[in-house]
Motif scaffolding. Sequence first.
Motif, PDB file in Angstrom:
ATOM      1  N   HIS A 344       0.843  -1.203   0.000  1.00  0.00           N
ATOM      2  CA  HIS A 344       0.000   0.000   0.000  1.00  0.00           C
ATOM      3  C   HIS A 344       0.877   1.253   0.000  1.00  0.00           C
ATOM      4  O   HIS A 344       0.623   2.207  -0.759  1.00  0.00           O
ATOM      5  N   GLY A 348       1.525   4.064  -3.088  1.00  0.00           N
ATOM      6  CA  GLY A 348       1.412   5.491  -2.820  1.00  0.00           C
ATOM      7  C   GLY A 348       2.628   6.257  -3.319  1.00  0.00           C
ATOM      8  O   GLY A 348       2.511   7.361  -3.863  1.00  0.00           O
ATOM      9  N   ARG A 351       2.407   6.527  -7.218  1.00  0.00           N
ATOM     10  CA  ARG A 351       1.134   6.949  -7.795  1.00  0.00           C
ATOM     11  C   ARG A 351       1.257   7.966  -8.929  1.00  0.00           C
ATOM     12  O   ARG A 351       0.339   8.110  -9.752  1.00  0.00           O
ATOM     13  N   SER A 392      -5.991  -1.506  -2.919  1.00  0.00           N
ATOM     14  CA  SER A 392      -4.990  -0.452  -2.699  1.00  0.00           C
ATOM     15  C   SER A 392      -4.699   0.297  -3.989  1.00  0.00           C
ATOM     16  O   SER A 392      -4.584   1.530  -4.001  1.00  0.00           O
ATOM     17  N   TRP A 396      -5.288   4.366  -4.711  1.00  0.00           N
ATOM     18  CA  TRP A 396      -4.245   5.327  -5.064  1.00  0.00           C
ATOM     19  C   TRP A 396      -4.425   5.910  -6.462  1.00  0.00           C
ATOM     20  O   TRP A 396      -4.086   7.082  -6.702  1.00  0.00           O
ATOM     21  N   ARG A 399      -6.523   8.825  -6.221  1.00  0.00           N
ATOM     22  CA  ARG A 399      -5.982   9.916  -5.400  1.00  0.00           C
ATOM     23  C   ARG A 399      -5.003  10.774  -6.187  1.00  0.00           C
ATOM     24  O   ARG A 399      -4.377  11.667  -5.633  1.00  0.00           O
ATOM     25  N   ARG A 400      -4.857  10.467  -7.463  1.00  0.00           N
ATOM     26  CA  ARG A 400      -3.856  11.181  -8.250  1.00  0.00           C
ATOM     27  C   ARG A 400      -4.326  12.573  -8.665  1.00  0.00           C
ATOM     28  O   ARG A 400      -3.527  13.414  -9.067  1.00  0.00           O
TER      29      ARG A 400
END
Length: 432
Positions: A344, A348, A351, A392, A396, A399-400
């Motif tokens: 995870h 991150g 990413r 996961s 991510w 979340r970019r």
Amino acid sequence: MATKLARIAELSSQNPKMVFTSIGHLIDVNFLKECHMKMNGDKAVGIDGITKEEYGIHLNENLVDLVDRLKRKAYKPKPAKRVEIPKDNGKTRPLSIYCYEDKLVQEALRRILEAVFEPMFYDEMMGFRPNRSCHQALRKLNAMIENKPTNYILDADIKGFFDHLDHEWIVKFVESRIKDPNIIRLVRRMLKAGIMKDYRFEDTEEGSGQGSVCSPILANIYMHYVLLWWFKEIIQPKLKGYSGIIVYADDFVVCFQHKVDAEVFYERLKRRMGNFGLSLEEEKSRLIEFGRFASENCAKRGTKPETFSFLGFTHYCSQSRNGRFRVKRKTNKKKFSKKLKEIHRKIGEMRTMRTKDIVKKLNEILVGYFHYYGISDNSRSIKAFRYEVMKSLFYWLNRRSQKKSYNWVDFLKMLDYTHPLAEAKIYVSIYA
């Protein structure tokens, strides 16, 4: 050099009581050059900051000088750099990082020690040995439980094994087969080199640093005399019923037919460890009922058979499709969670990369994971692991940017058709 070491191994195997008095001279320029060629240059550097590549620029001059210091008894290892590595239980494990020249000497010493001691190790010693693996250890243990009258398991854990190896006992054990003062001097100086922690020097009065090239062979020598030889030659002949043992580094499991044998051995084991500067981790060391009759006995008492962990797997009593007793394994929960957290965090960090590159790196990690944990009866755990990695990745990728990149359906289509994620599969048969 390989021929000379093979000859030493042959002599050691043919003459178990033979003591080698003159083998230190094998550590010459050619031997060290051979060690240098096979050393990993990607490892962290010690306190002098010199890499393999830098040491190799003037390799001949450096090795001639090193051999000269060895002959004059002027060679003195530098202190190791000590770092702390997080463990599953929230604690840390000390890791020692040695200077490159010291690693070279340790590698030469390791090869000599291995040539002498490897032939005398028992088959039950599985860790840090040529042509042996965790999966082979699991197969041996499986056969002991399924094919032998095993009814009880002692699952033992040694507290801080590498940190508490007694230096004098190490030297005595090495001297049982090697009386060459040059080799013994190297062993002593390596053990007593000290560490640098937070820019302060600390003496090493006990232990062999994890990270030392020599630590695995020294650990095996220690466990051979303290545990395996004692169990095989002294304890086992006096037991009333069947017993068996599997050792992997400092991790070991002992099987027993009779509870009284197991209880007597457990008490003697505690005293034996204490005599050699070691102790058992009481919270992690357990004597449990385990085997073909455990399920029946527990059912009568209204309980379930206990489980135990070994080499990253939780072992439990089960049955085959035709109703016969089987030992099965699943990934240990702590190992499962720890690896998921690592992945995870890794996703991150990646990413901002292209999705194609993220999935490619993930597949490398997953395939390596499946090659170890993809073992008979563990399909459910590795499939669950893959699914959690997918979650996961989904998290991510979304979340970019402020705008959500995928919904779950589109995400699955992307994995199916554009950037497939490595499938969870069984690579290792426990019965092979």
